[in-house]
Design an enzyme around this catalytic site. Structure first.
Site, PDB file in Angstrom:
ATOM      1  N   TYR A   1      10.140 -11.702   1.324  1.00 48.14           N
ATOM      2  CA  TYR A   1       8.994 -12.247   0.590  1.00 48.14           C
ATOM      3  C   TYR A   1       8.579 -11.217  -0.440  1.00 48.14           C
ATOM      4  CZ  TYR A   1       4.150 -14.006  -0.067  1.00 48.14           C
ATOM      5  OH  TYR A   1       2.951 -14.469  -0.576  1.00 48.14           O
TER       6      TYR A   1
ATOM      7  N   TYR B   1       0.814  -1.214   0.000  1.00 52.76           N
ATOM      8  CA  TYR B   1       0.000   0.000   0.000  1.00 52.76           C
ATOM      9  C   TYR B   1       0.852   1.270   0.000  1.00 52.76           C
ATOM     10  CZ  TYR B   1      -3.843   3.230   0.771  1.00 52.76           C
ATOM     11  OH  TYR B   1      -4.740   4.257   0.615  1.00 52.76           O
TER      12      TYR B   1
END
Length: 293
Positions: free
Chosen positions: A132, A106
């Protein structure tokens, strides 16, 4: 450090709450069927809809139940650096062996911001860190040069990468830049076989939730370089890989688990909804091809 079939564990719910009894049975079933490590509170674990208390409870239950039998790689990422650090500290207290840190979502930080975020956490974490990268979900993309630089700065702390970018050329770039001892894992079941050829050593898997034994056998063959056997097994599993995303994940996986275990409910949390009838039919067919029903 990590290799083979590593399920990103689904989180069971019952009547809207975390079902710890079912989860502990699930951990045992995974280990008994050959999973080489466990990831609680990843994407498949619906970490985005767990509150903080539940998040830490899931990690603690996983670490306690596994009891050192396999490594526990706890999902601890956040788009807020201080929250990520809190999750790391709680994971350490709970007994996790490493943490999985997703790229901040975001906020959309650039590569300089990613370097600063992960460096801050590496300097303060006592646990090994697995990056990740899943830009399809986060929008933010940890580019190979950033992965390489983070491992260069923190070679004993930032030790691994789960790559769900879908770009297999990065495996070679990162191997050449970070060295062969930097652990690279696939984040996409359908690409795991190709990843082995290029230098990955396993997969953090959705499918392994449902077919842990078959996935463990596939990965064992690939790790041994027996690509004929691995290819045959991959083709049996491939329809199941696809079926796990026929509806938004983890609804298909939870439906499949409810077919396999009477102690597992197909419950998901909004905004995810339960598997559609068409999705169920696709999962049913894929489970038959894989030989798990």
């Amino acid at each position: 450090m990590f290799s083979g079939s590593i399920p990103a564990l689904a989180t069971p719910f019952r009547d809207g709450s975390f079902d710890e009894v079912a989860f502990r049975r699930f951990v045992d079933w995974q280990i008994d069927n050959g999973s080489s490590a466990l990831v609680p509170c990843g994407t498949t674990g619906e970490s985005a809809t767990l509150d903080n208390d539940e998040h830490h409870q899931v990690i603690a239950a996983c670490a306690q139940q596994s009891n050192g039998r396999v490594p526990v790689i706890a999902g601890a990422g956040s788009n807020d650096t201080q929250t990520a650090l809190w999750h790391i500290k709680e994971a350490q207290v709970a007994g996790a062996d490493a943490v999985l840190l997703v790229a901040p979502y975001y906020n959309r930080p650039g590569q300089v911001g990613l370097l600063a975020h992960f460096s801050y956490l590496a300097e303060r974490s006592e646990l090994p860190i697995m990056l990740y990268n899943v830009p399809g979900r986060t929008v933010t993309d940890i580019l190979p040069e950033t992965v390489i630089e983070l491992h260069r700065r923190f070679p004993d702390k930032i030790v691994a990468l789960k790559d769900a970018s879908g770009d297999l050329s990065r495996v070679v770039t990162q191997r050449m830049g970070a060295g062969p001892h930097f652990c690279q894992l696939s984040g996409d079941d359908p690409l795991a076989l190709a990843g082995y050829v290029l230098g990955q050593t396993g997969c953090i898997s959705v499918t392994a939730n449902v077919a842990p034994k078959q996935c463990a056998e596939f990965h064992a063959a690939a790790l041994a370089g027996d690509y004929v056997t691995a290819r045959e097994m991959n083709e049996r599993l491939y329809p199941l890989h696809r079926a796990m995303f026929v509806d938004p994940s983890p609804a298909p996986a939870k439906y499949a688990l409810s077919r396999l275990h009477d102690w597992w409910q197909p419950d998901v949390r909004l905004p995810i909804v339960e598997c559609s009838d068409a999705g169920k039919a696709a999962v049913d067919a894929a489970m038959e091809i894989a030989g798990i029903v």
